[in-house]
Design a protein around this motif. Structure first.
Motif, mmCIF file in Angstrom:
data_model
loop_
_atom_site.group_PDB
_atom_site.id
_atom_site.type_symbol
_atom_site.label_atom_id
_atom_site.label_comp_id
_atom_site.label_asym_id
_atom_site.label_seq_id
_atom_site.Cartn_x
_atom_site.Cartn_y
_atom_site.Cartn_z
ATOM 1 N N ARG A 174 3.009 6.175 -6.616
ATOM 2 C CA ARG A 174 2.109 6.297 -7.741
ATOM 3 C C ARG A 174 0.939 7.248 -7.465
ATOM 4 O O ARG A 174 0.768 8.254 -8.150
ATOM 5 C CB ARG A 174 1.557 4.901 -8.075
ATOM 6 C CG ARG A 174 1.200 4.671 -9.523
ATOM 7 C CD ARG A 174 0.940 3.194 -9.778
ATOM 8 N NE ARG A 174 -0.241 2.723 -9.087
ATOM 9 C CZ ARG A 174 -1.490 2.824 -9.576
ATOM 10 N NH1 ARG A 174 -1.691 3.366 -10.762
ATOM 11 N NH2 ARG A 174 -2.524 2.369 -8.905
ATOM 12 N N LYS A 175 0.149 6.903 -6.448
ATOM 13 C CA LYS A 175 -1.110 7.601 -6.259
ATOM 14 C C LYS A 175 -0.955 9.114 -6.049
ATOM 15 O O LYS A 175 -1.748 9.904 -6.550
ATOM 16 C CB LYS A 175 -1.863 7.004 -5.059
ATOM 17 C CG LYS A 175 -2.368 5.581 -5.284
ATOM 18 C CD LYS A 175 -3.487 5.523 -6.287
ATOM 19 C CE LYS A 175 -4.016 4.134 -6.563
ATOM 20 N NZ LYS A 175 -4.672 3.489 -5.423
ATOM 21 N N ASP A 193 2.351 1.913 -3.345
ATOM 22 C CA ASP A 193 1.279 2.383 -4.224
ATOM 23 C C ASP A 193 1.010 3.870 -3.950
ATOM 24 O O ASP A 193 0.857 4.669 -4.879
ATOM 25 C CB ASP A 193 0.017 1.548 -3.952
ATOM 26 C CG ASP A 193 -1.133 1.876 -4.904
ATOM 27 O OD1 ASP A 193 -0.861 2.144 -6.096
ATOM 28 O OD2 ASP A 193 -2.293 1.849 -4.462
ATOM 29 N N GLN A 205 0.842 -1.210 0.000
ATOM 30 C CA GLN A 205 0.000 0.000 0.000
ATOM 31 C C GLN A 205 0.869 1.249 0.000
ATOM 32 O O GLN A 205 0.553 2.244 -0.655
ATOM 33 C CB GLN A 205 -0.908 0.031 1.244
ATOM 34 C CG GLN A 205 -1.840 -1.163 1.399
ATOM 35 C CD GLN A 205 -2.817 -1.314 0.255
ATOM 36 O OE1 GLN A 205 -3.200 -0.337 -0.374
ATOM 37 N NE2 GLN A 205 -3.180 -2.539 -0.056
#
Lengths: 594, 594
Positions: free
Chosen positions: B448-449, B444, B441
């Motif tokens: 990225r997020k 991510d 997580q």
């Protein structure tokens, strides 16, 4: 693997200088060879007879059919091997059949059993601790009646303190003792959460029971300590009739399942014979001898269950290929072992810093026991007294955190019983609770221990800390860590002083409201100091060490010290703010607001 | 008690304004009465059919005799009641037999089941999620073949991603799919940790399987998604022959024991029929639709298991007399209930702040789902995407911490299976692992997020946060909290910017090395914001609220907000230092040094 042997040797012989103890008259027959021999024997017994049934004892917990308790046969066998090797009374004097072993060495080998199988080891630890109380405070007759069986493994021991309605508030306990014309007492009451309170491992069980003699005052001053064996023992040392101690039921724990946890009824039929230890009204002070040992034991157990999980997760991480570095975009390359992922390294390094730091703390406490007992060093006794809440609670918190991380390293495999780390996590969750919860330890520390003898204990600690800092200054690699630590130490000292002043000003409840926070802060400061001590020693011996392996090990020590100071002490500042402002947000919360 | 109903209503109707959703055309048939009716029905079913066997399902976990799996009959009954009430497809449109219910309301009632019995609820959640994928991406034929049975409770669903050698690294998965002349595929491979992979609750199980079609490229782009039912389904909708999906064995979890965790062999005899969903190579994007829902679901489950433990420990603390305040020297007074001890209040208030904050976070995420789906709000979609790692991981970390504290409040009783909190703790330990570990997580999020669409997600978040801060400024009681939060927000923003720059400068591995720390920091910042939002709303409605009970509840909200900001954000500063200096202590650690 039960422990990193390199680490244990480093701690024993380099950091805590076990050889120095052999200069004391009490330990003069010993040398490093005898220490190593005992540890080696213990290691073999732990591996051969304790580790193999650790999982099985968890899966097949003790059963009570209403009459008797049955445990898996491996427990009895392990107990016998432990006893036959002389480990139950290894610390006793030669004249009593013991090995006159230092507490430091005793802790080292005890830890191996806690790592291999904490549940089965629990029975042995309880027996040794109970025997110590009888040995220290019992009459000659009591000693000769109970100790031989406890030391040779025929009997086990328990400590029966807690009652269902009273919990940790011992001053309120209600078990009654009525003196008989022959000098014995009749006990009546119920005890709960008594570990090893019944079992089929030993032929007899010697309960040490806190009770209130008839007419004794309320509160802790009315408490006396009694011996109430499961079977009475005749003059000739043989087992006599069954005493009126009845198992009311077993409690079913989340972990530590191999050790029975019991509800015991004393004197349900009015026939429970108890023998007073020492004097009436002094029960709690006798029991605290046992409790203080037990608290170091809990810390050590927590450290070693943490240690075991660390080693298991390290092994897994070294051998489990999965994924690639974030910068690797393609799947063409082979997956790397997960130990190469930065976050896995973090979880392993955190574990290493917690468990090796915790083990160091417990061994340090054990060395203080030796200094106190064999060298009559009052300073050591005072420092040990101060540190006992920390020794009990830091490993209990951080050993458990380590186990949580071990599960996370294994991922899905960590969560299933097909792998060993989930049991470590379940077993270790007991340690922040028994022998005094964190809350109780923190009140003991901040409400009492810090201020004994005018705060001399803390001064003794700071003297040792400053000595370490001075030594570290000679190594360039350690200087930034020393600077960072000094900064935190300053905050810690000022916080302590302010809390002391506010207690003196009579703000007792307000100051103690956040004692758990203080306990955590002090735990980190003490363990960070021990990490600096380890790093300093690692630097010292680095040049002399021949092998690449040794150098790697010593570099790891330095890195773990770095991690602990950089990553774990960050909170000290904000904790200090909450403490010094006597933050009352929690205390102000009213029941109706929840 | 499964939840504090006052809290749930406060969140639904005051903080997240569920009524506003009924203004959207898709939800226009609803009003607060219909929402309340569904929740009330769900509550009743959860209490009557799920909660009663929560402990039993833990004690008598599913058994595999080599042929079939057996679960206790209560699970099947509960599943049937859940299905019969229309809860499996409550979010579907009326035309499909659903209730067209908002995600927000769906989350509210789902949470009740997770609180009552997470294991049995697991089967229902998996089925709904799998059906959603087929509904979103399947062909008309697939929909008509599989959905009726999944929605009415005859079939269950699974998501079969993980493989033994691959774990979370889906790009490496090796299950093969070979296209047949009739357009179907033959699947071959082994999947592991498949929840609900076999059971005797439903007559069929619809597996969604990730596999690589023959000739497809390596990596994630070669992955396709297939439907592989346990039993094939004939044209007429009846069950046909057994598909070649075999249960290789059950895995035995520490908690969540009622949900089977399986190893499944697909196509051991070369006869496993799979139906391609959508297009080849797009499997992961389809699966992520399910995964993202599942991640909110994991967060919600973690929040609610935490919530349940909180309520249990609160109840215990209110009724357990033990000890006295530190300033009370004598034992003459009656013992106080432990809820009066400051440290117990701390443990309860911390739990309250974690679990009510976590529930708020999950409900907020669910509201974003509604805004995205029913209002086509792209901003909401982007914000949801950004927050998903936080929604999955914050409750998983802090719900578990809450359960740890619940055990501690109960002390010895917390550690035994005679009380419910130890099971909560064991159950909740799964949540930081499945559907992507914290480590995954965090990569991510930070990798990225945060940077999607030029970082617009974060801007959207900060806009909402600033609006809350502005609103809070109008209440004197909140001003100091706003100041404190602003200070941390500033640090958080600067940290994020610096990490973004360092990623842009190509330091990918260095920047992402400590991503787990960032995830924790961001989680606390987001939840602290939601606490301010709750406190603000509590202040707003305080004057209008008539009853003393309501006022107490709202005061509690304020106090929990205070706690969270004062006690939990303290670490942000030191975390920021480690992050911005790209601290490499963990990443530098070499395997040989451990």
């Amino acid at each position: 693997m039960l422990v990193n042997q390199k680490d244990l040797n480093f701690l024993l012989y380099q950091v805590f200088n076990a050889n120095e103890l052999t200069e004391l008259p009490h330990y003069q027959e010993h040398d490093q060879t005898t220490f190593d021999e005992v540890i080696k024997t213990a290691h073999r017994i732990a591996e051969d007879y304790f580790a193999p049934h650790n999982r099985k004892a968890d899966e097949r917990e003790p059963q009570f059919n209403g009459e008797t308790v049955s445990t898996i046969p491996e427990v009895k066998e392990a107990y016998k091997h432990y006893a036959d090797a002389g480990l139950l009374n290894a610390r006793q004097e030669y004249q009593d059949g013991g090995m006159q072993l230092p507490a430091l060495v005793h802790a080292a080998y005890s830890g191996l059993f806690a790592s291999a199988n904490p549940s089965t080891a629990g029975y042995t630890f309880l027996t040794s601790a109970a025997a110590n109380v009888i040995h220290a405070f019992g009459s000659e007759e009591q000693k000769s009646r109970f100790l031989p069986g406890m030391w040779d493994g025929r009997f086990a021991g328990t400590m029966a303190l807690t009652e269902p309605d009273v919990g940790s508030s011992l001053g309120d306990l209600a078990t009654k003792a009525t003196k008989q014309s022959d000098g014995t007492y009749k006990l009546k009451g119920q005890k709960m959460f008594i570990s090893g309170g019944d079992q089929d491992i030993t032929e007899n069980i010697v309960h040490l029971v806190l009770a209130r003699a008839e007419g004794a005052p309320q509160g802790v001053k009315g408490i006396s300590l009694f011996i109430a064996p499961k079977f009475l023992i005749n003059e000739n040392g043989e087992l006599g009739e069954r005493n009126d101690v009845q198992l009311a039921g077993l409690l079913h724990k989340m972990g530590y399942r191999g050790t029975t946890s019991t509800v015991l009824n004393f004197g349900e039929q009015g026939k429970c014979t108890g023998y007073l230890i020492g004097e009436e009204g002094k029960g709690l002070s006798y029991m605290f001898k046992m409790m203080n040992e037990a608290r170091i034991g809990v810390g050590l157990g927590a450290a070693m269950i943490g240690y075991r999980g660390y080693l298991e997760s390290l092994e897994y991480a070294k051998n489990r290929p999965q994924g690639r570095h974030p910068s690797t975009k393609s799947n063409d390359s082979k997956p790397i072992n997960i130990i190469e992922h930065a976050d896995v390294k973090r979880m392993l390094l955190a574990q290493k810093s917690y468990v090796e730091g915790s083990l160091a703390l417990c061994l340090f406490a054990s060395r203080l026991v030796d200094e106190q007992e064999a060298a009559n060093n009052e300073d050591s006794a005072l420092l040990l007294d101060l540190l006992t809440p920390v020794v009990k609670s830091f490993p209990s918190s951080y050993g458990l955190k380590a186990n949580e991380l071990a599960i996370q390293v294994l991922g899905g495999s960590g969560y299933i019983r097909e792998y060993p780390v989930e049991q470590c996590y379940r077993d270790n969750r007991l340690n922040p609770i028994h022998e005094g919860t964190h809350g109780i330890q923190s009140l003991d520390l901040l409400g009492r221990k810090l201020w004994m003898k005018g705060g001399k204990g803390l001064q003794l600690l700071l003297t040792r800390v400053n000595k370490t800092l001075k030594n570290c200054q000679t190594h360039d690699a350690l200087k930034p860590l020393v600077d960072s630590y000094r900064n935190k130490l300053d905050i810690f000292s000022k916080t302590t002083m302010q809390l002391g002043q506010s207690l003196q000003a009579g703000k007792v409840d307000e100051t103690l409201a956040n004692s758990a926070l203080y306990l955590d802060m002090m735990g980190k400061m003490v363990v960070a100091w021990l990490w600096l001590e380890m790093a300093n020693k690692a630097q010292e011996v680095f040049e002399e060490s021949a092998s690449e392996d040794d150098k790697n090990f010593l570099t790891g020590k330095l890195q773990a010290c770095k991690y602990f100071i950089e990553w774990e002490l960050g909170e000290v500042h904000s904790q200090s703010t909450l403490l010094t402002e006597l933050n009352s947000t929690c205390a102000d919360m009213e029941e109706a607001w929840f």
